[in-house]
Design a protein around this motif. Structure first.
Motif, PDB file in Angstrom:
ATOM      1  N   ASN A 131      58.553  67.386  46.092  1.00 49.12           N
ATOM      2  CA  ASN A 131      58.835  68.271  44.963  1.00 49.12           C
ATOM      3  C   ASN A 131      57.584  68.965  44.448  1.00 49.12           C
ATOM      4  O   ASN A 131      57.674  69.978  43.745  1.00 49.12           O
ATOM      5  N   SER A 132      56.422  68.425  44.772  1.00 50.19           N
ATOM      6  CA  SER A 132      55.150  69.058  44.410  1.00 50.19           C
ATOM      7  C   SER A 132      54.644  69.947  45.541  1.00 50.19           C
ATOM      8  O   SER A 132      54.133  71.051  45.306  1.00 50.19           O
ATOM      9  N   ILE A 133      54.805  69.487  46.783  1.00 47.23           N
ATOM     10  CA  ILE A 133      54.289  70.223  47.943  1.00 47.23           C
ATOM     11  C   ILE A 133      55.092  71.501  48.199  1.00 47.23           C
ATOM     12  O   ILE A 133      54.526  72.564  48.494  1.00 47.23           O
ATOM     13  N   LYS A 134      56.405  71.425  48.092  1.00 46.36           N
ATOM     14  CA  LYS A 134      57.268  72.558  48.448  1.00 46.36           C
ATOM     15  C   LYS A 134      56.965  73.817  47.646  1.00 46.36           C
ATOM     16  O   LYS A 134      56.775  74.900  48.222  1.00 46.36           O
ATOM     17  N   PRO A 135      56.882  73.748  46.292  1.00 43.70           N
ATOM     18  CA  PRO A 135      56.554  74.982  45.551  1.00 43.70           C
ATOM     19  C   PRO A 135      55.128  75.460  45.807  1.00 43.70           C
ATOM     20  O   PRO A 135      54.852  76.659  45.720  1.00 43.70           O
ATOM     21  N   SER A 136      54.233  74.543  46.138  1.00 42.57           N
ATOM     22  CA  SER A 136      52.872  74.937  46.482  1.00 42.57           C
ATOM     23  C   SER A 136      52.880  75.781  47.757  1.00 42.57           C
ATOM     24  O   SER A 136      52.259  76.851  47.823  1.00 42.57           O
ATOM     25  N   LYS A 137      53.601  75.326  48.761  1.00 42.32           N
ATOM     26  CA  LYS A 137      53.728  76.089  50.014  1.00 42.32           C
ATOM     27  C   LYS A 137      54.381  77.443  49.757  1.00 42.32           C
ATOM     28  O   LYS A 137      53.959  78.464  50.313  1.00 42.32           O
ATOM     29  N   ALA A 138      55.422  77.443  48.940  1.00 40.18           N
ATOM     30  CA  ALA A 138      56.159  78.678  48.673  1.00 40.18           C
ATOM     31  C   ALA A 138      55.274  79.732  48.025  1.00 40.18           C
ATOM     32  O   ALA A 138      55.518  80.935  48.167  1.00 40.18           O
ATOM     33  N   ASN A 139      54.243  79.287  47.321  1.00 37.35           N
ATOM     34  CA  ASN A 139      53.309  80.207  46.673  1.00 37.35           C
ATOM     35  C   ASN A 139      52.045  80.433  47.503  1.00 37.35           C
ATOM     36  O   ASN A 139      51.064  80.982  47.001  1.00 37.35           O
ATOM     37  N   ASP A 140      52.082  79.956  48.768  1.00 37.53           N
ATOM     38  CA  ASP A 140      50.943  80.113  49.689  1.00 37.53           C
ATOM     39  C   ASP A 140      49.674  79.475  49.120  1.00 37.53           C
ATOM     40  O   ASP A 140      48.573  80.011  49.216  1.00 37.53           O
ATOM     41  N   TYR A 192      53.392  57.899  32.536  1.00 38.49           N
ATOM     42  CA  TYR A 192      54.477  57.391  31.700  1.00 38.49           C
ATOM     43  C   TYR A 192      54.668  55.901  31.967  1.00 38.49           C
ATOM     44  O   TYR A 192      54.265  55.383  33.014  1.00 38.49           O
ATOM     45  N   SER A 193      55.316  55.236  31.030  1.00 38.82           N
ATOM     46  CA  SER A 193      55.791  53.884  31.281  1.00 38.82           C
ATOM     47  C   SER A 193      57.118  53.924  32.029  1.00 38.82           C
ATOM     48  O   SER A 193      57.418  53.042  32.832  1.00 38.82           O
ATOM     49  N   ASP A 194      57.906  54.959  31.774  1.00 35.72           N
ATOM     50  CA  ASP A 194      59.230  55.133  32.365  1.00 35.72           C
ATOM     51  C   ASP A 194      59.183  56.274  33.375  1.00 35.72           C
ATOM     52  O   ASP A 194      59.019  57.439  33.016  1.00 35.72           O
ATOM     53  N   VAL A 195      59.331  55.943  34.660  1.00 37.89           N
ATOM     54  CA  VAL A 195      59.234  56.949  35.717  1.00 37.89           C
ATOM     55  C   VAL A 195      60.327  58.007  35.601  1.00 37.89           C
ATOM     56  O   VAL A 195      60.183  59.117  36.133  1.00 37.89           O
ATOM     57  N   ALA A 196      61.417  57.694  34.894  1.00 39.95           N
ATOM     58  CA  ALA A 196      62.497  58.666  34.733  1.00 39.95           C
ATOM     59  C   ALA A 196      62.029  59.922  33.997  1.00 39.95           C
ATOM     60  O   ALA A 196      62.671  60.977  34.088  1.00 39.95           O
ATOM     61  N   LEU A 197      60.924  59.835  33.282  1.00 36.54           N
ATOM     62  CA  LEU A 197      60.385  60.983  32.554  1.00 36.54           C
ATOM     63  C   LEU A 197      59.530  61.891  33.434  1.00 36.54           C
ATOM     64  O   LEU A 197      59.176  63.001  33.018  1.00 36.54           O
ATOM     65  N   LEU A 198      59.203  61.443  34.640  1.00 35.95           N
ATOM     66  CA  LEU A 198      58.290  62.198  35.513  1.00 35.95           C
ATOM     67  C   LEU A 198      59.057  63.242  36.321  1.00 35.95           C
ATOM     68  O   LEU A 198      59.995  62.911  37.053  1.00 35.95           O
ATOM     69  N   ASP A 199      58.634  64.487  36.211  1.00 34.46           N
ATOM     70  CA  ASP A 199      59.171  65.587  37.008  1.00 34.46           C
ATOM     71  C   ASP A 199      57.996  66.240  37.721  1.00 34.46           C
ATOM     72  O   ASP A 199      57.285  67.068  37.134  1.00 34.46           O
ATOM     73  N   THR A 200      57.760  65.860  38.964  1.00 40.28           N
ATOM     74  CA  THR A 200      56.581  66.359  39.674  1.00 40.28           C
ATOM     75  C   THR A 200      56.681  67.850  39.985  1.00 40.28           C
ATOM     76  O   THR A 200      55.663  68.532  40.090  1.00 40.28           O
ATOM     77  N   LYS A 201      57.902  68.360  40.136  1.00 38.51           N
ATOM     78  CA  LYS A 201      58.073  69.802  40.376  1.00 38.51           C
ATOM     79  C   LYS A 201      57.642  70.599  39.153  1.00 38.51           C
ATOM     80  O   LYS A 201      56.880  71.567  39.252  1.00 38.51           O
ATOM     81  N   LYS A 202      58.128  70.195  37.988  1.00 37.34           N
ATOM     82  CA  LYS A 202      57.789  70.886  36.747  1.00 37.34           C
ATOM     83  C   LYS A 202      56.300  70.775  36.452  1.00 37.34           C
ATOM     84  O   LYS A 202      55.654  71.751  36.045  1.00 37.34           O
ATOM     85  N   ALA A 203      55.747  69.575  36.652  1.00 33.92           N
ATOM     86  CA  ALA A 203      54.316  69.384  36.407  1.00 33.92           C
ATOM     87  C   ALA A 203      53.489  70.247  37.352  1.00 33.92           C
ATOM     88  O   ALA A 203      52.501  70.887  36.948  1.00 33.92           O
ATOM     89  N   SER A 204      53.876  70.285  38.621  1.00 29.80           N
ATOM     90  CA  SER A 204      53.112  71.045  39.608  1.00 29.80           C
ATOM     91  C   SER A 204      53.127  72.535  39.319  1.00 29.80           C
ATOM     92  O   SER A 204      52.172  73.248  39.664  1.00 29.80           O
ATOM     93  N   GLN A 205      54.185  73.014  38.671  1.00 34.78           N
ATOM     94  CA  GLN A 205      54.240  74.439  38.341  1.00 34.78           C
ATOM     95  C   GLN A 205      53.109  74.818  37.389  1.00 34.78           C
ATOM     96  O   GLN A 205      52.588  75.937  37.448  1.00 34.78           O
ATOM     97  N   VAL A 206      52.716  73.886  36.523  1.00 38.56           N
ATOM     98  CA  VAL A 206      51.578  74.132  35.626  1.00 38.56           C
ATOM     99  C   VAL A 206      50.316  74.366  36.445  1.00 38.56           C
ATOM    100  O   VAL A 206      49.545  75.311  36.188  1.00 38.56           O
ATOM    101  N   ALA A 207      50.091  73.508  37.453  1.00 37.18           N
ATOM    102  CA  ALA A 207      48.902  73.651  38.300  1.00 37.18           C
ATOM    103  C   ALA A 207      48.985  74.918  39.147  1.00 37.18           C
ATOM    104  O   ALA A 207      47.963  75.583  39.392  1.00 37.18           O
ATOM    105  N   ILE A 208      50.190  75.275  39.601  1.00 34.76           N
ATOM    106  CA  ILE A 208      50.369  76.495  40.389  1.00 34.76           C
ATOM    107  C   ILE A 208      50.000  77.722  39.562  1.00 34.76           C
ATOM    108  O   ILE A 208      49.260  78.606  40.016  1.00 34.76           O
TER     109      ILE A 208
END
Length: 444
Positions: A131-140, A192-208
């Motif tokens: 979920n982090s790698i795919k949008p990175s590739k899509a944005n070259d 997080y303490s609760d992994v259910a709160l982690l969205d790696t796609k959404k977080a990675s968009q910030v870095a993108i």
């Protein structure tokens, strides 16, 4: 057995203490199970799981203390580690700062364990990485990240009546995403303490977004600027400040909280009760905070509770040790295990909109101390530094080296935002005037 129950821990440690021939014995049982996945150049490079369980035994004869560690748990091995700690204690010199073990204590109910984190599978980790790698590739772009989740159990028992148990969970994720030519870089971190709160796609968009936005950075003259520090940009400086608030260091003249008394002059040796920061500064610890919960006891089994370190800019409490508390006739105050800095109502976007001329900093790194008595630090900005003009991000700028003290920083506050979890702490974005940048850096 690695993640043991409270019942199992009590049975095991009771058995260990029964083997003791020392004046006092304290046992610490620690178990951890963790899993991780790492990727670089948009490809997973390593993945794995690990588990460990250790028992630490501390025996005391008079003021002589010996410690031994083992990771075998049959009866013969348990007796062996107790005897070894006793042998070492008898060989040790007397500890002039020895303090007896605490007796039975009461603890707050912990809320820092989540089944969702304990149930993470290798497939879950692989999907989070994808979920982090795919949008990175899509944005070259090129991504490099690390995800690790863990469950930890700790138990403490001593011969004076202490028994403390806590099971906790945690997940950490970070990714750096760069342009293929290496001229643009973005970064993001989540924990997080609760992994259910982690969205790696959404977080990675910030870095993108930061990676694409930081291309072709321009030079700006070093100097004093109004800065907007994202939580990752200030957490290192704030953590250094909180960890430098010890009473003993202050009483002995070694910290920024030391009172400089002249020879023969009488007065308090530290700055407890003195105003040192902007009145909006409120730094505290709360083991039961819903966003950053920690174990309700310190490493010696003493209870933690909600406590203010700085309130209304005033130094309110200072952590110490049992020995130093007794030696100075003060109350024993254990460390908080984390820190929380109260914030305000402004969003990061509001801060930018209300800035005529300034610099937005994603994060600081390579922070090194220059002067412990003024808390002067140096380091570098990294992974997205931007020039703000008339309420808008105008263009990316080259990174700076900074020379700044969190003491000065917390006296130059212009605005505070909503606190966010970073590195197990809660930190607000901050708008600070007259932040000192001393030179330029060509690194991205």
């Amino acid at each position: 057995m690695t993640i043991f129950t409270e019942k199992h821990a009590k049975e095991l440690l009771t058995k260990v203490i029964a083997y003791s021939k020392a004046d006092e014995i304290e046992c610490n049982l620690e178990g951890e199970v963790s899993g991780n996945i790492r990727y670089a150049r948009n490809t997973v490079s390593t993945a794995g799981e690990q588990s460990d369980l250790t028992l630490t035994v501390q025996s005391t004869f008079g003021k002589r203390i010996g410690t031994a560690v083992i990771n075998e748990f049959d009866d013969t091995s348990l007796q062996k580690v107790v005897r070894r700690s006793e042998e070492l204690a008898k060989l040790a010199p007397e500890n002039s700062e020895y303090m007896p073990n605490f007796g039975k204590q009461k603890y707050l109910k912990a809320n820092n364990f989540f089944e969702s984190t304990a149930n993470v599978t290798p497939d879950d980790r692989a999907q989070a990485a994808e979920n982090s790698i795919k949008p990175s590739k899509a944005n070259d772009l090129v991504s490099s990240g690390f995800l690790e989740e863990s469950v930890r159990a700790i138990a403490i028992m001593n011969s004076s009546g202490v028994f403390a148990y806590n099971k906790s969970s945690n997940v950490d994720f970070s990714v750096t995403i760069r342009t293929k030519d290496g001229k643009g870089s973005g970064w993001v971190s989540r924990d997080y303490s609760d992994v259910a709160l982690l969205d790696t796609k959404k977080a990675s968009q910030v870095a993108i977004d930061k990676s694409k936005g930081s291309v072709d950075a321009k030079e700006m003259e070093p100097g004093k600027y109004t800065v907007i520090l994202e939580p990752a940009a200030s957490v290192g400086l704030l953590n250094n400040l909180v960890r430098s608030m010890g009473q003993r260091e202050a009483d002995e003249g070694r910290s920024f909280l030391s009172n400089k008394l002249k020879e023969g002059e009488k007065g308090p040796k530290n700055k407890l009760g003195q105003k040192m920061f902007d009145e909006r500064v409120h730094i505290y610890s709360d083991p039961n905070d819903p966003i950053v919960p920690v174990a309700p006891f310190a490493g010696n089994g003493y209870p933690r509770k909600k406590i203010d370190w700085v309130k209304d800019g005033i130094i309110t409490n200072m952590p110490n040790t049992p020995f130093w508390a007794k030696d100075t006739g003060t109350e024993y105050v254990p460390d908080g295990g984390h820190f929380i800095m109260a914030g305000g109502d402004e969003s990061l976007e509001d801060m930018i909109k209300n800035t005529r001329r300034g610099v937005l900093v994603t994060r600081l790194w390579y922070i090194r101390g220059l002067d412990p008595q003024t808390l002067l630090y140096t380091g570098l900005t990294r992974d997205g530094t931007f020039y703000i003009e008339n309420g808008k991000i105008k263009y990316p700028i080259k990174n700076f080296r900074f020379n700044e003290s969190p003491i000065v920083m917390l006296n130059n506050i212009e605005a505070l935002g909503k606190p966010e979890r970073i590195d197990g702490n809660l930190v607000p974005p901050m708008k600070i005037r007259d932040f000192t940048f001393s030179s330029l850096s060509d690194a991205v």
